[in-house]
Scaffold this motif. Structure first.
Motif, mmCIF file in Angstrom:
data_model
loop_
_atom_site.group_PDB
_atom_site.id
_atom_site.type_symbol
_atom_site.label_atom_id
_atom_site.label_comp_id
_atom_site.label_asym_id
_atom_site.label_seq_id
_atom_site.Cartn_x
_atom_site.Cartn_y
_atom_site.Cartn_z
ATOM 1 N N GLN A 111 -25.474 29.727 4.480
ATOM 2 C CA GLN A 111 -25.115 28.704 3.500
ATOM 3 C C GLN A 111 -25.151 27.317 4.139
ATOM 4 O O GLN A 111 -24.861 27.151 5.325
ATOM 5 C CB GLN A 111 -23.714 28.972 2.935
ATOM 6 C CG GLN A 111 -23.596 30.246 2.140
ATOM 7 C CD GLN A 111 -24.360 30.213 0.840
ATOM 8 O OE1 GLN A 111 -24.441 29.188 0.159
ATOM 9 N NE2 GLN A 111 -24.924 31.360 0.479
ATOM 10 N N ARG A 112 -25.509 26.322 3.348
ATOM 11 C CA ARG A 112 -25.531 24.937 3.831
ATOM 12 C C ARG A 112 -24.097 24.444 4.055
ATOM 13 O O ARG A 112 -23.194 24.808 3.289
ATOM 14 C CB ARG A 112 -26.232 24.040 2.818
ATOM 15 C CG ARG A 112 -27.703 24.340 2.666
ATOM 16 C CD ARG A 112 -28.454 23.317 1.788
ATOM 17 N NE ARG A 112 -27.634 22.448 0.976
ATOM 18 C CZ ARG A 112 -27.454 22.598 -0.337
ATOM 19 N NH1 ARG A 112 -28.016 23.584 -0.978
ATOM 20 N NH2 ARG A 112 -26.706 21.751 -1.009
ATOM 21 N N PRO A 113 -23.869 23.626 5.069
ATOM 22 C CA PRO A 113 -22.512 23.116 5.335
ATOM 23 C C PRO A 113 -21.908 22.378 4.136
ATOM 24 O O PRO A 113 -20.707 22.474 3.888
ATOM 25 C CB PRO A 113 -22.694 22.168 6.518
ATOM 26 C CG PRO A 113 -23.952 22.624 7.185
ATOM 27 C CD PRO A 113 -24.813 23.196 6.112
ATOM 28 N N GLU A 114 -22.740 21.651 3.375
ATOM 29 C CA GLU A 114 -22.235 20.926 2.203
ATOM 30 C C GLU A 114 -21.707 21.911 1.155
ATOM 31 O O GLU A 114 -20.694 21.661 0.508
ATOM 32 C CB GLU A 114 -23.328 20.065 1.556
ATOM 33 C CG GLU A 114 -24.031 19.107 2.493
ATOM 34 C CD GLU A 114 -25.192 19.749 3.245
ATOM 35 O OE1 GLU A 114 -25.995 20.499 2.653
ATOM 36 O OE2 GLU A 114 -25.281 19.504 4.454
ATOM 37 N N SER A 115 -22.412 23.027 0.997
ATOM 38 C CA SER A 115 -21.979 24.046 0.035
ATOM 39 C C SER A 115 -20.656 24.662 0.458
ATOM 40 O O SER A 115 -19.773 24.895 -0.371
ATOM 41 C CB SER A 115 -23.022 25.150 -0.090
ATOM 42 O OG SER A 115 -24.240 24.632 -0.534
ATOM 43 N N LEU A 116 -20.530 24.923 1.758
ATOM 44 C CA LEU A 116 -19.292 25.517 2.269
ATOM 45 C C LEU A 116 -18.108 24.582 2.092
ATOM 46 O O LEU A 116 -17.034 25.003 1.644
ATOM 47 C CB LEU A 116 -19.450 25.901 3.740
ATOM 48 C CG LEU A 116 -20.416 27.051 4.031
ATOM 49 C CD1 LEU A 116 -20.592 27.232 5.533
ATOM 50 C CD2 LEU A 116 -19.920 28.335 3.401
ATOM 51 N N SER A 117 -18.290 23.309 2.416
ATOM 52 C CA SER A 117 -17.167 22.372 2.281
ATOM 53 C C SER A 117 -16.792 22.193 0.806
ATOM 54 O O SER A 117 -15.606 22.100 0.471
ATOM 55 C CB SER A 117 -17.476 21.036 2.952
ATOM 56 O OG SER A 117 -18.591 20.433 2.361
ATOM 57 N N ALA A 118 -17.777 22.171 -0.091
ATOM 58 C CA ALA A 118 -17.480 22.074 -1.523
ATOM 59 C C ALA A 118 -16.738 23.328 -1.996
ATOM 60 O O ALA A 118 -15.802 23.236 -2.809
ATOM 61 C CB ALA A 118 -18.771 21.893 -2.317
ATOM 62 N N PHE A 119 -17.135 24.480 -1.492
ATOM 63 C CA PHE A 119 -16.464 25.731 -1.847
ATOM 64 C C PHE A 119 -15.006 25.705 -1.405
ATOM 65 O O PHE A 119 -14.107 26.016 -2.191
ATOM 66 C CB PHE A 119 -17.195 26.921 -1.214
ATOM 67 C CG PHE A 119 -16.415 28.202 -1.267
ATOM 68 C CD1 PHE A 119 -16.302 28.920 -2.446
ATOM 69 C CD2 PHE A 119 -15.766 28.685 -0.138
ATOM 70 C CE1 PHE A 119 -15.572 30.102 -2.502
ATOM 71 C CE2 PHE A 119 -15.036 29.864 -0.178
ATOM 72 C CZ PHE A 119 -14.943 30.568 -1.372
ATOM 73 N N PHE A 120 -14.750 25.331 -0.140
ATOM 74 C CA PHE A 120 -13.377 25.324 0.368
ATOM 75 C C PHE A 120 -12.512 24.302 -0.359
ATOM 76 O O PHE A 120 -11.346 24.555 -0.629
ATOM 77 C CB PHE A 120 -13.359 25.084 1.882
ATOM 78 C CG PHE A 120 -13.775 26.277 2.677
ATOM 79 C CD1 PHE A 120 -13.057 27.462 2.631
ATOM 80 C CD2 PHE A 120 -14.902 26.245 3.481
ATOM 81 C CE1 PHE A 120 -13.434 28.576 3.349
ATOM 82 C CE2 PHE A 120 -15.295 27.355 4.206
ATOM 83 C CZ PHE A 120 -14.556 28.520 4.138
ATOM 84 N N GLU A 121 -13.077 23.155 -0.672
ATOM 85 C CA GLU A 121 -12.325 22.130 -1.387
ATOM 86 C C GLU A 121 -11.920 22.633 -2.773
ATOM 87 O O GLU A 121 -10.767 22.513 -3.189
ATOM 88 C CB GLU A 121 -13.178 20.865 -1.501
ATOM 89 C CG GLU A 121 -12.443 19.678 -2.071
ATOM 90 C CD GLU A 121 -13.321 18.445 -2.072
ATOM 91 O OE1 GLU A 121 -13.358 17.764 -3.120
ATOM 92 O OE2 GLU A 121 -13.962 18.166 -1.033
#
Length: 168
Positions: A111-121
Motif C-alpha cells: 500500500q502507498r504511504p498516503e493511503s496508509l496514513s489516510a486509513f489510520f487517520e
C-alpha cells in the motif's frame, strides 16, 4: 605409543546430607493466593471500550505473527478482549474504511504511504479506542488480515474464471 582417552566430567556432583538442608522458617513461607483469571477477564471485557481512557501509557504492539496463536503468534480477538459486539463492530467499520482509503488489489505491505496514513487517520476518528494503542496496531492488524483475505479470494475467483473459460 599408546593413547588413552580422557573424558573430563561435564558437571561436578555434590551431595548434601539432611543436616545441610534446614527446613524453611515460618518467615520464608508465604501465604498462597489463588487468582480467578476468568472473573478478572470478565470484569475487563465488561468495561465500555468506547469510553476507555488511555492515560500516558499506550499499549505496545504484540510480538509474534497475527492469527497464528499455535506458532507463537496471537489471535486478535482474544488479545483485545473487547467483547464480541465491540470487536465485530470495529472490524466491520475498519473494513469499510479500508475499502475507501486503500487499494483493494494490493496486500498491506504494498500500500502507498498516503493511503496508509489516510486509513489510520479515518480509523482513529471513527474508533477513538485505537488511540490507546501504539501506532494503532489493532487497526493495522485488521487491515492486514482483510487485505490478505480479499486479495487471496479475488485471485481464487480469477483462477476459477480462467479454468471455466479454458474448459469451454
Amino acid at each position: 605409543m599408546d593413547y588413552q582417552l580422557y573424558f573430563p566430567p561435564i558437571t561436578l556432583r555434590k551431595v548434601f546430607g539432611k543436616e545441610c538442608s534446614p527446613s524453611p522458617s515460618s518467615s520464608e513461607i508465604t501465604a498462597r493466593k489463588v487468582f480467578d483469571f476468568e472473573s478478572e477477564h470478565l470484569i475487563q471485557s465488561q468495561l465500555p471500550v468506547e469510553k476507555m481512557e488511555c492515560g500516558n501509557d499506550l499499549i505496545p504492539p504484540l510480538c509474534g505473527s497475527l492469527s497464528k496463536p499455535n506458532s507463537g503468534g496471537y489471535a486478535l480477538r482474544e488479545v483485545l478482549a473487547w467483547g464480541d459486539d465491540m470487536y465485530d463492530s470495529v472490524q466491520k467499520g475498519l473494513h469499510l474504511v479500508c475499502e475507501k482509503k486503500m487499494d483493494m488489489n494490493s496486500p498491506y505491505h504494498l500500500q502507498r504511504p498516503e493511503s496508509l496514513s489516510a486509513f489510520f487517520e479515518a480509523a482513529q476518528e471513527q474508533f477513538p479506542i485505537l488511540t490507546c494503542y501504539q501506532d494503532s496496531w489493532p487497526a493495522r492488524d485488521f487491515a492486514k488480515m482483510y487485505l490478505k483475505n480479499k486479495v487471496g479470494s479475488d485471485k481464487a475467483k480469477v483462477k476459477t474464471r480462467n479454468r471455466t473459460t479454458d474448459n469451454d
